[in-house]
Design a protein around this motif. Structure first.
Motif: not given
Length: 389
Positions: A19-20, A31-33, A40-43, A45-49
């Protein structure tokens, strides 16, 4: 049974991972929370993120702020110390930052941090402050820092919004403005060497039909020629349908100051342009010295019918006001503003002269007219509302 439990756990993790890694709606909702720095760090992870992170960041268009008061145990001002931790938890990407700090740490002509044994020159303090801010804030962020005798601030957004007036002790705030649709915020800085028609136009102060609000702060206004210089700037602005508010401060740390000769007077500020911006202000003159009279004057801001969401209040008062002006009663004007606008944060300073006037919006959004002389005051308070759309 143990193997069955491990198998079940692995299946759940596998489903969650799927799912993630594939459902953008879920990732975006999560990510809204998340604070912006973590987004920015989460971005990474992968293209989707990364794509989800970009969409989330575009929605974060409301101003935020960081406030601090008390006594710092460190050499730097308490606001600078608190910003390091607080910026990890903000939900926006600052594009323009306006900071105001008391002059407790910047005393005398040879400013020094009071915890240091050796005094340091004014330019060294400025370099230290601006270098610190550049390390804390994004590289492309415009920074304007103002040093004043006293501070008016609202606590952090997660706390109550009851504003406080600080005429003694360390206090400061930083207003964080992200990129906002329909709102354009530009800093400006002029000294006698750099003020020209082309410079005014570049700053958005001339030839700008969308200009709605100008926050303006003069420094070294007591020097010869400073009054004439300020009139050059205020005269054309006073003839426009623009809200002007600000005052005279102790010192400024603009992002670029290579145009000034040492000890030169000048002005810094922000222009706010765009169809979504609204603004209005009232002037509490010297005769307003009772809480009831202050409420009558500030209540007139209600007549502007400015929306209170995504709105900020500004209070620029003479250093001779505060509790000294109200027979020892503290926080009169800030409390009155909060009573009338409980959902609007209030920020500002106690300074060495005020700039502004009564400008209440009429039905066709026409502000009352004034001239340059009618914009400069002493022993007054300019109280303003600015709505950012």
């Amino acid at each position: 049974m143990e193997n069955d439990g491990a198998s079940c756990s692995g299946a759940v993790e596998s489903k969650a991972g799927f799912v993630l890694g594939n459902v953008a709606e879920v990732v975006e909702k999560i990510l809204t929370f998340v604070p912006t720095k973590s987004v920015f760090r989460s971005a990474r992870v992968c293209r989707l993120w990364r794509n989800c992170a970009r969409r989330v960041l575009r929605t974060r268009q409301k101003m935020s702020w960081i406030s601090a008061s008390g006594s710092s145990r460190y050499e730097e001002h308490i606001l600078l110390r608190n910003m390091e931790e607080a910026l990890e938890n903000v939900f926006l990407l600052p594009q323009t930052v306006l900071l105001m700090m008391d002059n407790e740490n910047f005393t005398g002509h040879h400013s020094s941090f009071r915890h240091k044994k050796a005094k340091r020159c004014q330019s060294e303090d400025e370099v230290d402050v601006m270098d610190r801010l550049r390390r804390l804030l994004p590289g492309n962020c415009e920074i304007l820092c103002v040093i004043t005798p006293g501070i008016v601030l609202s606590p952090s957004p997660t706390a109550c919004l009851i504003p406080q007036e600080f005429m003694e002790g360390e206090a400061g705030f930083s207003l964080l403005f992200p990129a906002m649709e329909g709102v354009h915020i530009r800093p400006f800085h002029f000294c006698k060497k750099s003020l020209s028609d082309s410079a005014l136009e570049k700053a958005g102060l001339a030839g700008n039909p969308d200009l709605k609000v100008v926050l303006l702060f003069g420094y070294d206004a007591y020097k010869t020629g400073a009054a004439r210089f300020l009139n050059q700037l205020l005269e054309p602005l006073g003839r426009n349908n623009v809200l002007i508010a600000g005052g005279h401060v102790e010192r400024v740390f603009p992002q670029k100051r290579d145009c000034c000769s040492p000890g030169s007077f000048g002005v810094v500020g922000l222009t706010l342009s765009g169809p979504k911006i609204q603004g209005a202000s009232v002037l509490l003159d010297q005769d307003v010295s009772m809480p009831a009279a202050a409420e009558v004057t500030i209540r007139r801001l209600k007549a502007a019918n400015i929306p209170e969401s995504n709105t900020v209040g500004f209070m620029f008062a003479c250093v001779a006001r505060g509790h000294n002006h109200y027979n020892g009663q503290h926080n009169v004007e800030a409390d009155t503003f909060h009573k009338l606008f409980p959902g609007v944060p209030l920020f500002g300073f106690f300074g060495n002269g005020e700039i502004g006037c009564d400008r209440i919006v009429k039905e066709n959004y026409t502000l009352s007219q004034t001239d340059a002389n009618g914009l400069q005051h002493g022993y007054t308070t300019v109280m303003s509302l600015v709505h950012l759309g």
